[in-house]
Motif scaffolding. Structure first.
Motif, PDB file in Angstrom:
ATOM      1  N   SER A  62       0.844  -1.194   0.000  1.00  0.00           N
ATOM      2  CA  SER A  62       0.000   0.000   0.000  1.00  0.00           C
ATOM      3  C   SER A  62       0.882   1.247   0.000  1.00  0.00           C
ATOM      4  O   SER A  62       2.087   1.168   0.247  1.00  0.00           O
ATOM      5  CB  SER A  62      -0.914   0.013   1.230  1.00  0.00           C
ATOM      6  N   ASN A  63       0.271   2.381  -0.229  1.00  0.00           N
ATOM      7  CA  ASN A  63       1.018   3.636  -0.213  1.00  0.00           C
ATOM      8  C   ASN A  63       1.604   3.906   1.168  1.00  0.00           C
ATOM      9  O   ASN A  63       2.702   4.434   1.304  1.00  0.00           O
ATOM     10  CB  ASN A  63       0.123   4.791  -0.650  1.00  0.00           C
ATOM     11  N   ALA A  64       0.891   3.522   2.218  1.00  0.00           N
ATOM     12  CA  ALA A  64       1.384   3.710   3.585  1.00  0.00           C
ATOM     13  C   ALA A  64       2.626   2.856   3.829  1.00  0.00           C
ATOM     14  O   ALA A  64       3.550   3.291   4.525  1.00  0.00           O
ATOM     15  CB  ALA A  64       0.292   3.369   4.587  1.00  0.00           C
ATOM     16  N   ASP A  65       2.666   1.642   3.265  1.00  0.00           N
ATOM     17  CA  ASP A  65       3.845   0.779   3.411  1.00  0.00           C
ATOM     18  C   ASP A  65       5.067   1.420   2.760  1.00  0.00           C
ATOM     19  O   ASP A  65       6.164   1.366   3.305  1.00  0.00           O
ATOM     20  CB  ASP A  65       3.603  -0.598   2.793  1.00  0.00           C
ATOM     21  N   TYR A  66       4.872   2.024   1.596  1.00  0.00           N
ATOM     22  CA  TYR A  66       5.978   2.722   0.932  1.00  0.00           C
ATOM     23  C   TYR A  66       6.475   3.881   1.802  1.00  0.00           C
ATOM     24  O   TYR A  66       7.660   4.084   1.996  1.00  0.00           O
ATOM     25  CB  TYR A  66       5.550   3.269  -0.438  1.00  0.00           C
ATOM     26  N   ARG A  67       5.527   4.662   2.323  1.00  0.00           N
ATOM     27  CA  ARG A  67       5.870   5.815   3.150  1.00  0.00           C
ATOM     28  C   ARG A  67       6.612   5.376   4.413  1.00  0.00           C
ATOM     29  O   ARG A  67       7.619   5.957   4.787  1.00  0.00           O
ATOM     30  CB  ARG A  67       4.610   6.597   3.518  1.00  0.00           C
ATOM     31  N   ASN A  68       6.132   4.338   5.095  1.00  0.00           N
ATOM     32  CA  ASN A  68       6.756   3.861   6.325  1.00  0.00           C
ATOM     33  C   ASN A  68       8.150   3.303   6.077  1.00  0.00           C
ATOM     34  O   ASN A  68       8.989   3.306   6.978  1.00  0.00           O
ATOM     35  CB  ASN A  68       5.875   2.821   7.010  1.00  0.00           C
TER      36      ASN A  68
END
Length: 89
Positions: A62-68
């Motif tokens: 997910s986009n959150a996984d990329y950000r984290n």
């Protein structure tokens, strides 16, 4: 530190331990010491061998996984404009 799997043919057990890459583990006693477990009925000088194991890979979903993970994901929108979908609001 990397994680290694060791197999002891004397008791047919496989144990996962974490230690530095330059350390050589050759006996069941050393494996048990690293794993913080009991030696049991197996002799502590019983030989062990290191097993090959696949590395653990983390694939962002997910986009959150990329950000984290510290990455930036850009998505092309209308007229060639790119939008940062991992930016914090």
């Amino acid at each position: 530190m990397p994680i290694y799997d060791y197999f002891c043919p004397s008791n047919n057990r496989k144990v996962e331990v974490m230690h530095s890459i330059d350390r050589e583990v050759k006996t069941w006693g050393e494996v048990c010491e690293l794993a913080n477990c009991e030696v049991g009925e197996t002799a502590s000088d019983a030989p062990v061998r290191r097993l090959l194991s696949a590395p653990m890979l983390s694939i962002p979903t997910s986009n959150a996984d990329y950000r984290n993970a510290g990455f930036t994901k850009l998505v092309k929108r209308d007229k060639g404009v790119y939008e940062n979908v991992t930016a914090r609001d």
